[in-house]
Design a protein around this motif. Structure first.
Motif, PDB file in Angstrom:
ATOM      1  N   PRO A 279     -21.877 -35.220  75.514  1.00 60.63           N
ATOM      2  CA  PRO A 279     -21.897 -34.511  74.240  1.00 60.63           C
ATOM      3  C   PRO A 279     -21.689 -35.423  73.050  1.00 60.63           C
ATOM      4  O   PRO A 279     -22.119 -35.117  71.949  1.00 60.63           O
ATOM      5  CB  PRO A 279     -20.745 -33.513  74.357  1.00 60.63           C
ATOM      6  N   THR A 280     -21.050 -36.530  73.276  1.00 58.49           N
ATOM      7  CA  THR A 280     -20.775 -37.415  72.153  1.00 58.49           C
ATOM      8  C   THR A 280     -21.791 -38.544  72.041  1.00 58.49           C
ATOM      9  O   THR A 280     -21.673 -39.402  71.191  1.00 58.49           O
ATOM     10  CB  THR A 280     -19.374 -38.039  72.289  1.00 58.49           C
ATOM     11  N   GLU A 281     -22.733 -38.560  72.929  1.00 62.23           N
ATOM     12  CA  GLU A 281     -23.702 -39.653  72.938  1.00 62.23           C
ATOM     13  C   GLU A 281     -24.522 -39.660  71.654  1.00 62.23           C
ATOM     14  O   GLU A 281     -25.315 -38.759  71.401  1.00 62.23           O
ATOM     15  CB  GLU A 281     -24.625 -39.487  74.164  1.00 62.23           C
ATOM     16  N   ALA A 282     -24.291 -40.697  70.859  1.00 65.66           N
ATOM     17  CA  ALA A 282     -24.920 -40.754  69.538  1.00 65.66           C
ATOM     18  C   ALA A 282     -26.438 -40.672  69.628  1.00 65.66           C
ATOM     19  O   ALA A 282     -27.084 -40.011  68.821  1.00 65.66           O
ATOM     20  CB  ALA A 282     -24.507 -42.029  68.837  1.00 65.66           C
ATOM     21  N   GLY A 283     -26.974 -41.312  70.645  1.00 65.20           N
ATOM     22  CA  GLY A 283     -28.428 -41.368  70.765  1.00 65.20           C
ATOM     23  C   GLY A 283     -29.105 -40.005  70.820  1.00 65.20           C
ATOM     24  O   GLY A 283     -30.187 -39.819  70.291  1.00 65.20           O
ATOM     25  N   VAL A 284     -28.418 -39.061  71.426  1.00 68.79           N
ATOM     26  CA  VAL A 284     -29.005 -37.729  71.576  1.00 68.79           C
ATOM     27  C   VAL A 284     -29.315 -37.135  70.217  1.00 68.79           C
ATOM     28  O   VAL A 284     -30.341 -36.510  70.005  1.00 68.79           O
ATOM     29  CB  VAL A 284     -28.027 -36.791  72.319  1.00 68.79           C
ATOM     30  N   TYR A 285     -28.406 -37.341  69.294  1.00 68.75           N
ATOM     31  CA  TYR A 285     -28.538 -36.674  68.004  1.00 68.75           C
ATOM     32  C   TYR A 285     -29.366 -37.481  67.028  1.00 68.75           C
ATOM     33  O   TYR A 285     -29.662 -37.022  65.939  1.00 68.75           O
ATOM     34  CB  TYR A 285     -27.145 -36.344  67.460  1.00 68.75           C
ATOM     35  N   ALA A 286     -29.718 -38.651  67.453  1.00 70.79           N
ATOM     36  CA  ALA A 286     -30.625 -39.434  66.614  1.00 70.79           C
ATOM     37  C   ALA A 286     -32.054 -38.958  66.833  1.00 70.79           C
ATOM     38  O   ALA A 286     -32.967 -39.369  66.156  1.00 70.79           O
ATOM     39  CB  ALA A 286     -30.501 -40.904  66.958  1.00 70.79           C
ATOM     40  N   TYR A 287     -32.225 -38.076  67.809  1.00 73.99           N
ATOM     41  CA  TYR A 287     -33.565 -37.642  68.171  1.00 73.99           C
ATOM     42  C   TYR A 287     -34.308 -37.005  67.011  1.00 73.99           C
ATOM     43  O   TYR A 287     -35.403 -37.355  66.677  1.00 73.99           O
ATOM     44  CB  TYR A 287     -33.505 -36.612  69.298  1.00 73.99           C
ATOM     45  N   THR A 288     -33.701 -35.980  66.453  1.00 74.17           N
ATOM     46  CA  THR A 288     -34.350 -35.337  65.314  1.00 74.17           C
ATOM     47  C   THR A 288     -33.257 -34.988  64.313  1.00 74.17           C
ATOM     48  O   THR A 288     -32.113 -34.742  64.687  1.00 74.17           O
ATOM     49  CB  THR A 288     -35.065 -34.014  65.690  1.00 74.17           C
ATOM     50  N   LYS A 289     -33.662 -34.939  63.071  1.00 71.90           N
ATOM     51  CA  LYS A 289     -32.695 -34.588  62.029  1.00 71.90           C
ATOM     52  C   LYS A 289     -32.136 -33.205  62.286  1.00 71.90           C
ATOM     53  O   LYS A 289     -30.984 -32.926  62.039  1.00 71.90           O
ATOM     54  CB  LYS A 289     -33.400 -34.590  60.667  1.00 71.90           C
ATOM     55  N   ASN A 290     -32.987 -32.327  62.754  1.00 68.93           N
ATOM     56  CA  ASN A 290     -32.554 -30.945  62.947  1.00 68.93           C
ATOM     57  C   ASN A 290     -31.483 -30.814  64.026  1.00 68.93           C
ATOM     58  O   ASN A 290     -30.569 -30.016  63.890  1.00 68.93           O
ATOM     59  CB  ASN A 290     -33.750 -30.054  63.277  1.00 68.93           C
ATOM     60  N   LEU A 291     -31.612 -31.603  65.084  1.00 70.58           N
ATOM     61  CA  LEU A 291     -30.567 -31.550  66.110  1.00 70.58           C
ATOM     62  C   LEU A 291     -29.252 -32.046  65.531  1.00 70.58           C
ATOM     63  O   LEU A 291     -28.185 -31.498  65.799  1.00 70.58           O
ATOM     64  CB  LEU A 291     -30.949 -32.392  67.326  1.00 70.58           C
ATOM     65  N   ALA A 292     -29.330 -33.099  64.742  1.00 73.58           N
ATOM     66  CA  ALA A 292     -28.120 -33.637  64.121  1.00 73.58           C
ATOM     67  C   ALA A 292     -27.498 -32.593  63.190  1.00 73.58           C
ATOM     68  O   ALA A 292     -26.285 -32.403  63.170  1.00 73.58           O
ATOM     69  CB  ALA A 292     -28.459 -34.910  63.362  1.00 73.58           C
ATOM     70  N   LYS A 293     -28.365 -31.893  62.464  1.00 74.07           N
ATOM     71  CA  LYS A 293     -27.863 -30.858  61.539  1.00 74.07           C
ATOM     72  C   LYS A 293     -27.184 -29.738  62.303  1.00 74.07           C
ATOM     73  O   LYS A 293     -26.171 -29.208  61.887  1.00 74.07           O
ATOM     74  CB  LYS A 293     -29.033 -30.259  60.733  1.00 74.07           C
ATOM     75  N   TYR A 294     -27.798 -29.374  63.408  1.00 71.45           N
ATOM     76  CA  TYR A 294     -27.222 -28.287  64.209  1.00 71.45           C
ATOM     77  C   TYR A 294     -25.831 -28.690  64.695  1.00 71.45           C
ATOM     78  O   TYR A 294     -24.881 -27.909  64.626  1.00 71.45           O
ATOM     79  CB  TYR A 294     -28.132 -27.975  65.401  1.00 71.45           C
ATOM     80  N   ARG A 295     -25.717 -29.922  65.162  1.00 73.34           N
ATOM     81  CA  ARG A 295     -24.402 -30.365  65.635  1.00 73.34           C
ATOM     82  C   ARG A 295     -23.388 -30.359  64.502  1.00 73.34           C
ATOM     83  O   ARG A 295     -22.233 -29.960  64.659  1.00 73.34           O
ATOM     84  CB  ARG A 295     -24.491 -31.768  66.243  1.00 73.34           C
ATOM     85  N   GLN A 296     -23.872 -30.784  63.323  1.00 68.04           N
ATOM     86  CA  GLN A 296     -22.973 -30.806  62.169  1.00 68.04           C
ATOM     87  C   GLN A 296     -22.489 -29.388  61.827  1.00 68.04           C
ATOM     88  O   GLN A 296     -21.309 -29.174  61.552  1.00 68.04           O
ATOM     89  CB  GLN A 296     -23.727 -31.396  60.980  1.00 68.04           C
ATOM     90  N   LYS A 297     -23.430 -28.436  61.916  1.00 71.36           N
ATOM     91  CA  LYS A 297     -23.049 -27.032  61.660  1.00 71.36           C
ATOM     92  C   LYS A 297     -21.974 -26.586  62.642  1.00 71.36           C
ATOM     93  O   LYS A 297     -21.019 -25.905  62.283  1.00 71.36           O
ATOM     94  CB  LYS A 297     -24.278 -26.128  61.834  1.00 71.36           C
ATOM     95  N   LEU A 298     -22.156 -26.976  63.912  1.00 64.23           N
ATOM     96  CA  LEU A 298     -21.159 -26.597  64.920  1.00 64.23           C
ATOM     97  C   LEU A 298     -19.820 -27.213  64.583  1.00 64.23           C
ATOM     98  O   LEU A 298     -18.776 -26.564  64.661  1.00 64.23           O
ATOM     99  CB  LEU A 298     -21.601 -27.074  66.307  1.00 64.23           C
ATOM    100  N   ASP A 299     -19.848 -28.485  64.175  1.00 67.49           N
ATOM    101  CA  ASP A 299     -18.598 -29.166  63.813  1.00 67.49           C
ATOM    102  C   ASP A 299     -17.884 -28.400  62.702  1.00 67.49           C
ATOM    103  O   ASP A 299     -16.687 -28.173  62.766  1.00 67.49           O
ATOM    104  CB  ASP A 299     -18.868 -30.605  63.338  1.00 67.49           C
ATOM    105  N   GLU A 300     -18.690 -27.995  61.698  1.00 72.87           N
ATOM    106  CA  GLU A 300     -18.093 -27.285  60.558  1.00 72.87           C
ATOM    107  C   GLU A 300     -17.528 -25.930  61.006  1.00 72.87           C
ATOM    108  O   GLU A 300     -16.440 -25.536  60.612  1.00 72.87           O
ATOM    109  CB  GLU A 300     -19.144 -27.067  59.470  1.00 72.87           C
ATOM    110  N   MET A 301     -18.314 -25.260  61.847  1.00 72.08           N
ATOM    111  CA  MET A 301     -17.903 -23.926  62.311  1.00 72.08           C
ATOM    112  C   MET A 301     -16.612 -23.980  63.118  1.00 72.08           C
ATOM    113  O   MET A 301     -15.785 -23.085  63.074  1.00 72.08           O
ATOM    114  CB  MET A 301     -19.003 -23.389  63.229  1.00 72.08           C
ATOM    115  N   LEU A 302     -16.483 -25.048  63.899  1.00 72.78           N
ATOM    116  CA  LEU A 302     -15.378 -25.090  64.856  1.00 72.78           C
ATOM    117  C   LEU A 302     -14.126 -25.785  64.339  1.00 72.78           C
ATOM    118  O   LEU A 302     -13.136 -25.892  65.028  1.00 72.78           O
ATOM    119  CB  LEU A 302     -15.852 -25.763  66.167  1.00 72.78           C
ATOM    120  N   HIS A 303     -14.226 -26.278  63.107  1.00 70.34           N
ATOM    121  CA  HIS A 303     -13.009 -26.918  62.551  1.00 70.34           C
ATOM    122  C   HIS A 303     -12.436 -26.157  61.400  1.00 70.34           C
ATOM    123  O   HIS A 303     -13.063 -25.318  60.813  1.00 70.34           O
ATOM    124  CB  HIS A 303     -13.307 -28.360  62.145  1.00 70.34           C
TER     125      HIS A 303
END
Ligand SMILES: O=C(O)[C@H](O)COP(=O)(O)O
Length: 341
Positions: A317-341
């Motif tokens: 889940p923390t593998e940086a490479g995964v989220y470098a795939y597309t901007k949208n995936l990175a954005k989604y993860r960021q949204k989750l981070d915001e939601m869960l903190h």
């Protein structure tokens, strides 16, 4: 069909109508996908596909059934807005975790065998790997090992939506499984089960020990039964026959969801997934022979601009490479981070 019905129900609440590590493995940077095949075209870069709404394929007589254009979906968390740009969608493929017959080295096919403890752990580990990837729809085979894998994987997802198995086997099953809260529906992920995604039917090999069968009939013969494209095991399905139903299901039921921007996870089997990967990656019947899938290793594709872009297997889940795939995936993860903190 069930999926469409579910989404209708989500929208309208109609009273009646409702709803490896043996691996396909590729080293993709730090992403642990190793490909056993020697010369397959699995480079480290993305593999582009042709237009998936209109192509014909060389895999038997299967062809995409839909030619409708790619639409942006408001409900795609990857999109987040209704811009007119072509949508993209994540597609996760996962072979079930180890089953009790994998452990015993028995041909399983369509026999409905559950996971081992190791298989349960593999499914949970797979879930961790995809815990930041958006999932709007889940498809599984009708076999318990694939369904266990999907459900166990979802226990790890950070979005905490609830996977709900669709029951459309008859009108009563549909009616009795309705949900009467719009708010609750938004927090659910429909899980569609389809026999077409089942493991290939292994015929008279089902229940036989793989090693003993090789000893009896010869290694070459058994390899031919297990890995050739068009030679079926005795009274069973060849990969080609399995592809006819699995790929047809993919193109008719799943592809339209991706085209509409829905992020999809498919939990299925070694051979039903091999045939779908053959379609996604445009492998020839020769190339698919050396394609091996591990139990419990998720594989990520991005369906974008009417192509499938292979993105390997998210390592963690923390593998940086995964989220470098597309901007949208990175954005989604960021949204989750915001939601869960
Ligand atoms: O059905 C089985 O026995 C396995 O799930 C897949 O077996 P295979 O690797 O021999 O195709």
């Amino acid at each position: 069909m069930a999926a469409t019905m579910f989404h209708q129900a989500i929208g309208t609440l109609e009273p009646r109508g409702h709803i490896g590590n043996s691996a396909l493995h590729q080293e993709c940077g730090s992403i642990p996908m190793r490909l056993m095949a020697r010369s397959l075209k699995f480079g480290t870069g993305p593999l582009k596909r042709e237009h998936y709404g209109s192509r014909k394929r060389s895999c038997g007589s299967i062809q995409s059934s839909s030619s409708s254009s790619y639409q942006t979906s408001e409900c795609n968390p990857l999109n987040g807005n209704t811009s007119k740009k072509p949508s993209e969608a994540a597609l996760i493929l996962i072979r079930h975790g180890e089953s009790l017959w994998n452990e015993k080295n028995l041909f399983t096919g369509c026999v409905d065998v559950p996971l081992t403890k190791k298989g349960v752990e593999e499914a949970i580990e797979a879930g961790k790997r995809i815990s930041n990837i958006p999932i709007d729809m889940i498809y599984t085979s009708s076999l318990i090992r694939a369904q266990m894998t999907a459900m166990l994987a979802m226990t790890q997802h950070r979005r905490k939506k609830v996977p709900i198995v669709m029951h459309d086997e008859n009108e009563q099953a549909k009616a009795w499984s309705q949900i009467f809260s719009e708010e609750t529906k938004k927090q659910c992920i429909p899980v569609v089960t389809a026999w077409q995604l089942n493991e290939r039917m292994y015929g008279e090999l089902q229940g036989l020990n793989k090693q003993e069968t090789a000893d009896k009939y010869g290694k070459e013969q058994v390899h031919e039964w297990r890995r050739s494209y068009d030679i079926p095991p005795p009274n069973g399905e060849s990969l080609e026959m399995c592809a006819e139903r699995a790929v047809a299901y993919f193109t008719q039921q799943i592809e339209p969801q991706l085209r509409a921007g829905k992020n999809v996870m498919i939990a299925a089997h070694g051979n039903s997934l091999r045939s779908i990967i053959m379609y996604l990656d445009k492998l020839t019947s020769q190339e698919v022979i050396s394609l091996e899938l591990s139990t419990g290793i998720p594989m990520l594709y991005i369906a974008k601009e009417e192509k499938y872009i292979r993105r390997g297997s998210p390592a963690a889940p923390t593998e940086a490479g995964v989220y470098a795939y597309t901007k949208n995936l990175a954005k989604y993860r960021q949204k989750l981070d915001e939601m869960l903190h």
